[in-house]
Design a protein around this motif. Structure first.
Motif, PDB file in Angstrom:
ATOM      1  N   GLU A  37       0.896  -1.217   0.025  1.00 36.14           N
ATOM      2  CA  GLU A  37       0.006   0.108   0.036  1.00 36.14           C
ATOM      3  C   GLU A  37       0.947   1.274  -0.011  1.00 36.14           C
ATOM      4  O   GLU A  37       1.862   1.235   0.550  1.00 36.14           O
ATOM      5  N   ASP A  39       0.447   4.210   1.222  1.00 44.76           N
ATOM      6  CA  ASP A  39       0.742   5.023   2.552  1.00 44.76           C
ATOM      7  C   ASP A  39       1.145   4.161   3.766  1.00 44.76           C
ATOM      8  O   ASP A  39       0.711   4.501   4.980  1.00 44.76           O
ATOM      9  N   CYS A  40       1.677   3.107   3.371  1.00 40.02           N
ATOM     10  CA  CYS A  40       2.340   2.314   4.347  1.00 40.02           C
ATOM     11  C   CYS A  40       3.825   2.748   4.963  1.00 40.02           C
ATOM     12  O   CYS A  40       4.567   2.765   3.991  1.00 40.02           O
ATOM     13  N   THR A  58       0.627   3.186   8.908  1.00 45.28           N
ATOM     14  CA  THR A  58      -0.036   3.904   7.782  1.00 45.28           C
ATOM     15  C   THR A  58      -0.592   5.016   8.078  1.00 45.28           C
ATOM     16  O   THR A  58      -0.275   5.496   9.229  1.00 45.28           O
ATOM     17  N   HIS A  59      -0.239   6.020   6.906  1.00 47.17           N
ATOM     18  CA  HIS A  59      -0.656   7.440   7.281  1.00 47.17           C
ATOM     19  C   HIS A  59      -1.905   7.972   6.367  1.00 47.17           C
ATOM     20  O   HIS A  59      -1.671   7.463   5.464  1.00 47.17           O
ATOM     21  N   ILE A  60      -2.210   8.814   6.692  1.00 47.67           N
ATOM     22  CA  ILE A  60      -3.425   9.493   6.079  1.00 47.67           C
ATOM     23  C   ILE A  60      -3.466  10.817   6.524  1.00 47.67           C
ATOM     24  O   ILE A  60      -3.415  11.163   7.805  1.00 47.67           O
ATOM     25  N   LEU A  61      -3.497  11.843   5.413  1.00 46.51           N
ATOM     26  CA  LEU A  61      -3.669  13.380   5.925  1.00 46.51           C
ATOM     27  C   LEU A  61      -2.241  13.583   6.633  1.00 46.51           C
ATOM     28  O   LEU A  61      -1.201  13.281   6.404  1.00 46.51           O
ATOM     29  N   GLU A  63      -1.787  12.293   9.743  1.00 51.84           N
ATOM     30  CA  GLU A  63      -1.876  11.284  11.126  1.00 51.84           C
ATOM     31  C   GLU A  63      -1.104  10.036  10.433  1.00 51.84           C
ATOM     32  O   GLU A  63      -1.437   9.608   9.513  1.00 51.84           O
TER      33      GLU A  63
END
Ligand SMILES: CC(C)(COP(=O)(O)OP(=O)(O)OC[C@H]1O[C@@H](n2cnc3c(N)ncnc32)[C@H](O)[C@@H]1OP(=O)(O)O)[C@@H](O)C(=O)NCCC(=O)NCCS
Length: 157
Positions: A37, A39-40, A58-61, A63
């Protein structure tokens, strides 16, 4: 000891490490698909060709979520966990991420001590978050320090 990004060929050894460190190990299939993935962020700690620790996020925005931090029992209390979290903090700074969340078993005081050294504080709890055995998960959060703060800390005697 070397800390480096994980690669697909690490998965069999990471799976063995998962099986020795957790009562609910991630399967090789899930490890492999997560690693692919975008964003990992996975880190492998390796000593003399042997994988002794790994970290999985993992990260999103702005965070990042930590899913796993694990070190083989015979390599613990030697700073491997600290080295991986330090590298992860640098990654967060480079990416401009602001905060980090994780869940940890209420009874896992060793991991909580490690996390508190990186500024993690409890911000909530999730009853029955864990199975085998059933247990409450504590939600912990840390703010990513600015690179200037990290540099100042390193200069302190
Ligand atoms: C938690 C874990 C990752 C720590 O890895 P580690 O490489 O041993 O950590 P470090 O050597 O960097 O330890 C850093 C600090 O954490 C705390 N700590 C870690 N293990 C500890 C233990 N067994 N007893 C007391 N304090 C401990 C101490 O404050 C330690 O500093 P010190 O050795 O100077 O006293 C490892 O014990 C592990 O893999 N546990 C099983 C999996 C797990 O619980 N993961 C976390 C899931 S949320």
């Amino acid at each position: 000891m070397e800390i480096r990004p994980s690669k697909e060929s690490d998965i069999p050894q990471i799976f063995l490490l998962e099986s020795r460190c957790f009562s609910d190990p991630w399967s090789q299939k899930i490890l492999r698909s997560t690693l692919r993935e975008e964003d990992c962020f996975f880190l492998t700690a390796e000593e003399n060709g042997r994988i002794c620790g790994y970290l999985n996020t993992t990260h999103i925005l702005d965070e990042l979520s930590i899913h796993r931090v694990a070190v083989l029992p015979e390599y613990r209390r030697k700073g491997v966990g600290t080295a991986m979290l330090t590298r992860m903090m640098e990654f967060c700074q480079d990416k401009g991420l602001k905060q980090i969340f994780l869940e940890v078993r209420q009874s896992n005081l060793n991991a909580q001590r490690l996390y508190s050294r990186f500024g993690f504080e409890q911000v909530g709890e999730r009853p029955h978050f864990y199975q085998n055995p059933d247990e409450t998960g504590l939600v912990m959060r840390a703010w990513v320090p600015s690179p200037a703060d990290t540099a100042a800390e390193k200069e302190e005697p």
